[in-house]
Design an enzyme around this catalytic site. Structure first.
Site, PDB file in Angstrom:
ATOM      1  N   ASP A   2       0.831  -1.198   0.000  1.00 30.87           N
ATOM      2  CA  ASP A   2       0.000   0.000   0.000  1.00 30.87           C
ATOM      3  C   ASP A   2       0.870   1.256   0.000  1.00 30.87           C
ATOM      4  O   ASP A   2       1.923   1.290   0.634  1.00 30.87           O
ATOM      5  CB  ASP A   2      -0.914  -0.009   1.238  1.00 30.87           C
ATOM      6  CG  ASP A   2      -2.121   0.890   1.049  1.00 30.87           C
ATOM      7  OD1 ASP A   2      -2.319   1.386  -0.073  1.00 30.87           O
ATOM      8  OD2 ASP A   2      -2.844   1.104   2.024  1.00 30.87           O
ATOM      9  N   HIS A  19       2.795   3.331  -9.257  1.00 35.10           N
ATOM     10  CA  HIS A  19       2.629   1.904  -9.530  1.00 35.10           C
ATOM     11  C   HIS A  19       3.872   1.330 -10.226  1.00 35.10           C
ATOM     12  O   HIS A  19       4.255   0.187  -9.973  1.00 35.10           O
ATOM     13  CB  HIS A  19       1.361   1.650 -10.345  1.00 35.10           C
ATOM     14  CG  HIS A  19       0.113   2.051  -9.603  1.00 35.10           C
ATOM     15  ND1 HIS A  19      -0.177   1.558  -8.360  1.00 35.10           N
ATOM     16  CD2 HIS A  19      -0.884   2.926  -9.906  1.00 35.10           C
ATOM     17  CE1 HIS A  19      -1.322   2.095  -7.925  1.00 35.10           C
ATOM     18  NE2 HIS A  19      -1.756   2.933  -8.843  1.00 35.10           N
ATOM     19  N   LEU A 111      11.058 -20.236  -4.646  1.00 31.42           N
ATOM     20  CA  LEU A 111      10.073 -19.447  -3.894  1.00 31.42           C
ATOM     21  C   LEU A 111       8.751 -19.564  -4.640  1.00 31.42           C
ATOM     22  O   LEU A 111       8.722 -19.442  -5.858  1.00 31.42           O
ATOM     23  CB  LEU A 111      10.505 -17.967  -3.865  1.00 31.42           C
ATOM     24  CG  LEU A 111       9.472 -16.956  -3.363  1.00 31.42           C
ATOM     25  CD1 LEU A 111       9.326 -17.028  -1.840  1.00 31.42           C
ATOM     26  CD2 LEU A 111       9.856 -15.525  -3.766  1.00 31.42           C
TER      27      LEU A 111
HETATM   28  C1  IPE Z   1      -1.268   0.080  -3.576  1.00 37.63           C
HETATM   29  O1  IPE Z   1      -1.066   1.439  -3.579  1.00 37.63           O
HETATM   30  C2  IPE Z   1      -1.341  -0.528  -4.948  1.00 37.63           C
HETATM   31  C3  IPE Z   1      -2.643  -1.064  -5.379  1.00 37.63           C
HETATM   32  C4  IPE Z   1      -3.767  -1.104  -4.706  1.00 37.63           C
HETATM   33  C5  IPE Z   1      -2.674  -1.596  -6.715  1.00 37.63           C
HETATM   34  P1  IPE Z   1      -2.310   2.443  -3.622  1.00 37.63           P
HETATM   35  O2  IPE Z   1      -2.640   2.698  -5.050  1.00 37.63           O
HETATM   36  O3  IPE Z   1      -3.415   1.928  -2.772  1.00 37.63           O
HETATM   37  O4  IPE Z   1      -1.678   3.742  -2.986  1.00 37.63           O
HETATM   38  P2  IPE Z   1      -2.373   4.819  -2.046  1.00 37.63           P
HETATM   39  O5  IPE Z   1      -3.008   4.087  -0.890  1.00 37.63           O
HETATM   40  O6  IPE Z   1      -3.361   5.556  -2.876  1.00 37.63           O
HETATM   41  O7  IPE Z   1      -1.232   5.673  -1.598  1.00 37.63           O
HETATM   42 MG    MG Z   2      -4.092   2.309  -0.843  1.00 40.09          MG
END
Ligand code: IPE
Ligand code: MG
Length: 235
Positions: A2, A19, A111
């Site tokens: 997250d 991402h 793994l």
């Molecule tokens: C996690 O990061 C990735 C996915 C859910 C794909 P987020 O996209 O939830 O990032 P924040 O929480 O908005 O910072």
């Molecule tokens: Mg998030």
């Protein structure tokens, strides 16, 4: 995993950049897992709830995963890749890439990396219950005798072990529909940093802390008798 979006926002970058950076962190953590001989690593990459996001962001996330499966560095490591989740609504190219990666890596032993994509814990439990109902209807199982083991055998990956350690980054303290069947006795580890900022030392730190926890699975703590206590080395 997250915090990709907040990591990007913090830098004045568009969320897709978060991402992409998150994918590099995945490689780093997988290498860290291989370094220490971890047997199973399961990553929550896209949940059944993530469909609530903008179409553009969804497309970026799913395309980033697809590209990494086909072209990323994990292809050349001793990693058996598996997919947990449902194909509904996922782009065909991603489903095919996931299936290709599973086929290509199925004999690897280093793994087992399970990617949860279009995964939801309640969805998994509902589908498992449906599979059990079918087995009952077919006369293979007596509904009065259904055990936890029967349920577990009907899960999509019956050989997946229970979760020992559940680590969530990004300063949120919840499990968000992640592996409810397997994680009932998971040790929880929450860290404030965003996912793209983690490196393998954070994984090792998490495991070191985990190794200090006393896991009892509902049993009473071991009683130390007077004899045991006197046999303990004095410090
Ligand atoms: C996690 O990061 C990735 C996915 C859910 C794909 P987020 O996209 O939830 O990032 P924040 O929480 O908005 O910072
Ligand atoms: Mg998030």
């Amino acid at each position: 995993m997250d915090g990709n979006g907040r990591w990007a926002q913090q830098r004045g970058l568009p969320r897709p950049e978060g991402h992409h950076a998150g994918t590099t962190a995945v490689h780093e953590i997988v290498c860290g897992a291989l370094d220490i001989g971890l047997r199973h690593l399961t990553l929550y990459a896209f949940s059944t709830e993530n469909w609530k996001r903008d179409t553009d962001e969804i497309t970026t996330i799913l395309e980033t995963i697809r590209r990494d499966l086909d072209e990323g560095p994990l292809r050349d490591l001793d990693v058996r890749q598996r997919w947990l989740g449902h194909p509904d609504k996922l782009p065909t190219e991603l489903v095919q890439a996931l299936q290709r990666a599973e086929r290509r890596t199925r004999n690897r032993i280093g793994l087992t990396l399970t990617m949860c994509i279009n995964y939801g814990g309640r969805d998994e439990i509902t589908r498992t219950a449906a599979a059990l109902a079918q087995a009952v209807q077919a006369g293979d199982i007596d509904p009065h005798l259904i055990s936890e083991e029967d349920f577990a055998r009907h899960l999509p990956h019956p050989d997946m072990p229970d979760v020992d350690l559940l680590w969530r980054t990004g300063n949120e303290q919840r499990t968000s529909n992640f592996l409810p069947w397997h994680a009932t006795y998971a040790e929880l580890h929450f860290t404030p940093g965003y996912w793209p900022d983690v490196d393998r030392r954070d994984l090792w730190q998490a495991i070191t802390e985990y190794s200090r926890r006393q896991r009892r699975h509902g049993a009473a703590p071991l009683a130390i008798t007077r004899d045991d206590a006197s046999a303990l080395p004095s410090r």
